[in-house]
Motif scaffolding. Structure first.
Motif, short mmCIF file in Angstrom:
data_model
loop_
_atom_site.label_atom_id
_atom_site.label_comp_id
_atom_site.label_asym_id
_atom_site.label_seq_id
_atom_site.Cartn_x
_atom_site.Cartn_y
_atom_site.Cartn_z
N ALA A 113 -5.18 -6.92 -10.58
CA ALA A 113 -4.18 -5.87 -10.82
C ALA A 113 -2.97 -6.43 -11.57
CB ALA A 113 -3.75 -5.25 -9.50
N LEU A 133 11.05 -3.45 -5.09
CA LEU A 133 10.50 -3.03 -6.39
C LEU A 133 10.64 -1.52 -6.65
CD1 LEU A 133 7.42 -5.35 -7.03
CD2 LEU A 133 9.38 -5.00 -8.55
N PRO A 134 10.30 -0.66 -5.67
CA PRO A 134 10.47 0.77 -5.96
C PRO A 134 11.93 1.16 -6.20
CG PRO A 134 9.80 0.41 -3.66
CD PRO A 134 9.65 -0.90 -4.37
N ALA A 166 -8.55 -9.07 -6.04
CA ALA A 166 -8.04 -7.80 -6.54
C ALA A 166 -6.57 -7.91 -6.92
CB ALA A 166 -8.23 -6.71 -5.48
N TYR A 209 3.44 7.44 -5.19
CA TYR A 209 4.32 6.28 -5.37
C TYR A 209 5.64 6.68 -6.01
CZ TYR A 209 5.70 1.46 -5.45
OH TYR A 209 6.38 0.30 -5.20
N ARG A 220 9.36 5.76 -4.74
CA ARG A 220 10.47 5.23 -5.55
C ARG A 220 11.74 6.04 -5.35
NH1 ARG A 220 7.49 4.47 -11.25
NH2 ARG A 220 6.56 2.43 -10.91
N VAL A 250 9.96 -3.40 -0.57
CA VAL A 250 11.20 -2.63 -0.41
C VAL A 250 11.95 -2.56 -1.74
CG1 VAL A 250 13.45 -2.59 0.75
CG2 VAL A 250 11.40 -3.32 2.01
N PHE A 252 6.20 -5.56 -11.28
CA PHE A 252 4.90 -5.24 -10.66
C PHE A 252 4.48 -6.40 -9.78
CE2 PHE A 252 0.34 -5.08 -10.21
CZ PHE A 252 0.05 -3.73 -10.07
N ARG A 308 -7.91 4.75 -2.10
CA ARG A 308 -6.49 4.86 -2.50
C ARG A 308 -6.22 6.07 -3.38
NH1 ARG A 308 -6.87 -0.82 -3.94
NH2 ARG A 308 -6.02 -1.86 -2.13
N THR A 344 -9.96 -3.50 -10.27
CA THR A 344 -8.67 -4.10 -9.90
C THR A 344 -7.77 -4.19 -11.13
OG1 THR A 344 -9.26 -6.45 -10.29
CG2 THR A 344 -9.93 -5.49 -8.19
N GLY A 367 10.07 -0.27 -10.12
CA GLY A 367 8.91 -1.15 -10.22
C GLY A 367 7.81 -0.66 -9.29
N THR A 368 6.73 -1.43 -9.22
CA THR A 368 5.58 -1.05 -8.41
C THR A 368 5.16 -2.20 -7.52
OG1 THR A 368 4.82 0.35 -10.23
CG2 THR A 368 3.21 -0.15 -8.51
N PHE A 369 4.95 -1.86 -6.26
CA PHE A 369 4.36 -2.81 -5.31
C PHE A 369 3.05 -2.21 -4.83
CE2 PHE A 369 3.22 -3.64 -0.97
CZ PHE A 369 3.25 -5.03 -0.89
N ILE A 370 2.00 -3.00 -4.80
CA ILE A 370 0.77 -2.50 -4.19
C ILE A 370 0.11 -3.61 -3.37
CG2 ILE A 370 -0.65 -2.92 -6.28
CD1 ILE A 370 -2.30 -0.41 -5.41
N GLN A 371 -0.32 -3.24 -2.18
CA GLN A 371 -1.09 -4.18 -1.37
C GLN A 371 -2.56 -3.93 -1.65
OE1 GLN A 371 0.14 -4.89 2.72
NE2 GLN A 371 -2.00 -4.86 3.34
N MET A 372 -3.22 -4.95 -2.16
CA MET A 372 -4.62 -4.79 -2.56
C MET A 372 -5.56 -5.17 -1.42
SD MET A 372 -4.44 -3.51 -5.59
CE MET A 372 -6.08 -3.68 -6.34
N GLU A 373 -6.86 -5.07 -1.67
CA GLU A 373 -7.85 -5.32 -0.62
C GLU A 373 -8.14 -6.81 -0.43
OE1 GLU A 373 -8.12 -3.32 -3.15
OE2 GLU A 373 -9.85 -3.77 -4.42
#
Ligand SMILES: Cc1ncc(C[n+]2csc(CCOP(=O)(O)OP(=O)(O)O)c2C)c(N)n1
Ligand code: SF4
Ligand SMILES: [Mg+2]
Lengths: 372, 278
Positions: free
Chosen positions: A59, A40-41, A55, B265, B269, A38, A20, B116, B79, A45-51
């Motif tokens: 997360a 992690l998925p 944040a 998501y 994946r 690129v 994550f 989101r 968050t 896994g998970t990638f997230i761009q937060m604000e």
């Protein structure tokens, strides 16, 4: 394999089991986000761009509580924003990794130039009395190894671990051999083995590190940033607060030997020792060669662990050296620590550079010739 | 055992947590009751529920309830909730916030979580004031009202939390009051069952701070005010704008479909794995 320091961080994170990442773009750390978005998925896994960076770390802490190894990467301004939730991760004892590819400051400062000016922020940036584990890297290989180590230490000690990287190390390309079969030690958080009714989430164990249940595994407990008792419930009782804060420190201080990493170079007979970290340690090593050729008995103490400060390693070089030089790309953040340990035994000199350029071997050589 | 007693035994933590921190007569207890009844009706296992909160009187709610509970930093609850949900999508994540928590310090997180379409449910207790710190003005304190930092008069305009959520893209938005407890039960239940970012705004009284400073009377009188000033959203068509001026519109304000983050998501994946496999 020819890898950039930031790419090696990504490889290390994935190898350590990071699944994550939450972050906010910032130079010179952005490559870490981009590559993980690129990769992690590809590994579920998970990638997230937060604000923002507040944040992002929020997360990351949430994901770790749900049982997934998590990290973020940033630079000075973003690291400042993370201080609030960094403190939360410390008091709630949530493992996670924060990579700070440093830039010059204060404020927006020097986005694309190297600096080592966040050493003290990494130690004292968040409010309150707290321990801190902070590592550094001076080669691309170390970016890989120390990212893995950061995850291991965070899982082992249930605390956030910060990895400080100099911009030049993050962006430098170096050969790095990564063999598939290479044995890498991976540590995963210790989970409770007792039935849920017996689980005490913040138990004062001899090691100081309580077992950690992940959300959803049947151990329902309370996590809070308030000072809490062993069950996790807020408390204002002095007899509960004192031991709790003491344990937070003790779980780190009684395991220094597992955390503190250094490298000694040409130290056996060194009358002069250079104490350096990050990219400056590379220049220092070159300087040692050159000075030895000139007949100076010089050695290097390279700090890999920045915090907790490696008092015993400095004490060791003080046995032979009467002169210490601490070159750093800041106004003198680690030299203060060296002076504190030195207590007048040797002469401690500094070499500080804050103009966005690196400290060269020549500059170190000249400084040593000047002071010795 | 009466139904209420059964619910108390089933869902409240009995070890060391009571008495609670709230003032007698506070509206937060009613919201807690509505939440527990909704979760009980839905039938979630306690182990799969994660209750996340920020800081404030409302943020103290999770500690009393026997779920996985996470009391975060001021304004940042969403968050943390985002991380929990994405790391383990099987968990049912419910977030409790105050008005200051959600739309002052946490305003940015709030609009982005809604945009989101993260699959969490937010329940926001709007008492028009910073209760916990002693009655300072919040972004929902109406123009002309008093607080301990606007003793002359509040000269700012207030946020309408539900309307903000609608604009930010929340797929389910409901507003209720603590007077209309039945409605609140059903709004919370619907919100929790809704995939995506759902939000329930709970209009509540803080008689000890906001009420006292503005001479609005006791808890009961403030709840009577809620009764007299609420209009079900279905009835608003028949009312003129002047008639709606000082009214609180309650009920389901938005219920729509948009792709949910974690489902999208999953597709990312699959694409990423396909590309890695090639
Ligand atoms: C970063 C930070 N700033 C300020 C505070 C102090 N603080 C605690 S609660 C609160 C306001 C709470 O108001 P609201 O969110 O409306 O919740 P209520 O108490 O009314 O339920 C503030 C400002 C804090 N805990 N953290
Ligand atoms: S201060 Fe207001 S919101 Fe807080 S517990 Fe008391 S009545 Fe409730
Ligand atoms: Mg409030």
């Amino acid at each position: 394999m020819l890898l950039q320091g930031n790419e090696a961080v990504v490889e290390g994170a994935l190898r350590a089991g990071c699944r994550f990442f939450a972050g906010y773009p910032i130079t010179p750390a952005t490559e870490i986000s981009e590559i993980l978005s690129v990769k992690l998925p590809q590994v579920e896994g998970t990638f997230i761009q937060m604000e923002d960076e507040i944040a992002s770390l929020g997360a990351v802490v949430g994901a770790s509580l749900a049982g997934v190894k998590s990290m973020t990467a940033t630079s000075g301004p973003g690291f400042s924003l993370m201080q609030e939730n960094l403190g939360f991760a410390i008091i709630a004892e949530v493992p996670c990794v924060i990579v700070n590819v440093m830039r010059g400051g204060p404020s927006t400062g020097l986005p694309t130039f190297p600096s080592q000016s966040d050493v003290m922020q990494a130690r004292w940036g968040t409010h309150g009395d707290h321990p801190a584990i902070v590592l550094s890297a001076s080669t691309v290989r170390e970016c890989y190894d120390m990212t893995i180590k950061a995850f291991n230490l965070s899982e082992r000690f249930r605390t956030p671990v910060v990895l400080l990287i100099d911009e030049v190390v993050g962006h430098m390309r170096e050969k790095m051999i990564l063999s598939e079969g290479e044995e890498v030690e991976i540590f995963n958080r210790v989970k409770p083995t007792v039935p849920p009714e017996w689980y005490i989430p913040y138990e004062d164990t001899p090691s100081g590190i309580p077992a950690m249940a992940n959300f959803g595994e049947g151990y329902r407990y309370h996590v809070t940033g308030l000072t809490h008792d062993v069950r996790g419930f807020p408390t204002s009782r002095p007899d509960e607060i004192g031991p709790f804060i003491a344990r937070l420190h003790r779980k780190i201080s009684q395991h220094f030997s597992e955390i503190q990493m250094t490298e000694f170079f040409q130290n056996e007979d060194a009358e002069i020792t250079i104490v350096a970290y990050g990219c400056v340690a590379r220049s220092a090593k070159r300087a040692v060669f050159e000075l030895r050729e000139k007949g100076f008995k010089v050695g290097l103490l390279k700090l890999v662990t920045i915090w907790p400060f490696v008092r015993s390693a400095v004490e060791k070089v003080l046995q032979t050296s009467k002169i210490l030089l601490v070159p750093e790309m800041n106004m003198g953040q680690i030299s203060r620590e060296v002076k504190r340990v030195n207590r007048g035994m040797a002469k401690v000199f500094t070499l500080n550079k804050v103009d966005g350029t690196i400290i060269t071997p020549e500059e170190i050589v000249n400084r040593i010739m000047e002071v010795s | 055992m009466s139904e209420v007693t059964k619910l108390i035994h089933k869902y409240l933590r009995h070890d060391k947590k009571f008495p609670h921190v709230w003032c007698p007569g506070c509206g937060i207890g009613i919201m807690l009751g509505a939440l527990i009844r909704a979760i009980d009706r839905i039938g979630f296992e306690k182990d799969e529920v994660v209750l996340v909160s920020g800081i404030g009187c409302s943020g103290r709610l999770p500690v009393y309830v026997d779920f996985n509970t996470l009391h975060t930093t001021h304004g940042r609850a969403l968050t943390f909730a985002t991380g929990v949900k994405l790391a383990n999508p099987r968990l049912k994540v419910i977030v409790i916030m105050g008005d200051g928590d959600a739309v002052a310090i946490g305003g940015n997180h709030f609009i982005h979580a809604a945009r989101r379409n993260i699959d969490v449910t937010s329940i926001i207790l709007n008492n028009s004031i910073y209760g916990m710190t002693g009655g300072q003005s919040s972004p929902t304190t109406p123009y002309g009202m008093k607080s301990s930092t606007t003793v002359y008069s509040n000269i700012e305009q207030d946020f309408k939390i539900s309307e903000l959520a609608v604009t930010a893209g929340a797929v389910f938005v409901g507003r209720g009051t603590v007077y209309h407890a039945r409605l609140l039960d059903s709004l919370i239940e619907k919100a929790i069952l809704k995939p995506g970012f759902s939000m329930v705004e709970v209009i509540a009284h803080c008689h000890t701070q906001y009420g006292k400073q503005n001479r609005l009377g006791s808890a009961v009188e403030m709840m009577e005010w809620q009764r007299d000033h609420s209009v079900m959203v279905e009835k608003t068509d028949t009312l003129k704008p002047e008639e709606l001026k000082d009214k609180i519109v309650i009920g389901v304000l938005v219920d729509k479909q948009l792709p949910v983050y974690q489902d999208e998501y999953k597709k990312i994946r699959e694409r990423a794995m396909g590309m890695a496999g090639r």
